[in-house]
Design an enzyme around this catalytic site. Structure first.
Site, PDB file in Angstrom:
ATOM      1  N   LEU A  75       0.866  -1.172   0.000  1.00  0.00           N
ATOM      2  CA  LEU A  75       0.000   0.000   0.000  1.00  0.00           C
ATOM      3  C   LEU A  75       0.905   1.225   0.000  1.00  0.00           C
ATOM      4  CD1 LEU A  75      -2.765  -0.872   2.649  1.00  0.00           C
ATOM      5  CD2 LEU A  75      -2.927  -1.035   0.161  1.00  0.00           C
ATOM      6  N   ASP A  76       0.466   2.276  -0.678  1.00  0.00           N
ATOM      7  CA  ASP A  76       1.221   3.521  -0.680  1.00  0.00           C
ATOM      8  C   ASP A  76       1.429   4.027   0.745  1.00  0.00           C
ATOM      9  OD1 ASP A  76       1.386   3.543  -3.418  1.00  0.00           O
ATOM     10  OD2 ASP A  76      -0.234   4.998  -3.714  1.00  0.00           O
ATOM     11  N   PHE A  77       2.472   4.829   0.913  1.00  0.00           N
ATOM     12  CA  PHE A  77       2.797   5.451   2.196  1.00  0.00           C
ATOM     13  C   PHE A  77       1.574   6.120   2.826  1.00  0.00           C
ATOM     14  CE2 PHE A  77       4.295   9.474   4.253  1.00  0.00           C
ATOM     15  CZ  PHE A  77       4.987   8.921   5.328  1.00  0.00           C
TER      16      PHE A  77
END
Length: 221
Positions: free
Chosen positions: A67-69
């Site tokens: 998952l993105d930051f």
């Protein structure tokens, strides 16, 4: 060419705890907080991540998807090589089901639809829609609620493909950027104190028993 270490951005520290929702002999089901990397970054001060935290107590933990930051939500973390291989093949075959919840700018007219726009790398960390060089990228969406006073829409997203920044870019391109998105949010980037994107649920087959596994965690916004 990779940027020198001194030129890399140092991310703010994530003070939120990572929640372990379920422990299985073959995998963990977790809820990732916003502003936490899935894997360590290149800069030594960006070592804090999902996998570095989990490997303290689960040395065999491995990353099979990210998952993105800025994105919060559910992830599956394999705990051994057999589980890693099995679940990885499920992701490659696109048999893993994933849904995200987002709050976007504007009132979406259609109750549901499909966004089919190819995505290519752009300058820096961003991506762009490009018919010539982009890779096929498809997102299904369904409106959950409209807030006429705030002029926003809560939407359920089903990414058929898994390109980087796919959901953010697809929604921005059709005129409904996700609130709090610093990359594609435009004037709506400051409309929330975080990216309003959350991985809500995940479904796959158990790598040992082949029984269906499902996890869902409601968004914190």
């Amino acid at each position: 060419m990779s940027a020198p270490i001194d030129d890399l951005f140092i991310l703010p520290a994530c003070t939120e705890d990572l929640q372990i929702v379920q422990v299985d002999r073959d995998f963990l089901l977790i809820n990732k907080p916003t502003r936490l990397l899935s894997v360590p970054g290149r800069h030594p001060q960006n070592r804090d991540s999902v996998i570095s935290r989990l490997q303290v107590d689960y040395p065999g933990a491995a990353i099979v998807h990210r998952l993105d930051f800025d994105t919060s939500g559910v992830m599956v973390i394999p705990l051994n090589k057999v589980a890693l291989s099995n679940i990885s093949k499920q992701f490659q075959a696109r048999s893993v089901s994933k849904h995200y919840t987002a709050v976007v700018a504007g009132l979406m007219v259609q109750d549901e639809g499909i966004i089919d726009l190819p995505i290519a790398a752009d300058t820096g960390p961003t991506y762009k829609i490009c018919q010539q060089t982009g890779k096929p990228s498809v997102t299904e969406y369904q409106v959950l609620a409209r807030d006429e006073q705030a002029c926003t829409t809560r939407v359920l997203l089903h990414p058929i493909t898994g390109r980087s920044h796919q959901l953010r870019l697809h929604l921005q391109t059709i005129g409904h950027p996700i609130l709090g998105c610093g990359f594609y949010g435009g004037e709506w980037a400051s409309a929330a104190n975080r990216l309003l994107l959350h991985a809500t649920d995940l479904a796959f087959l158990h790598p040992h028993t082949a029984e269906p596994v499902f996890i869902d965690v409601a968004p914190p916004f």
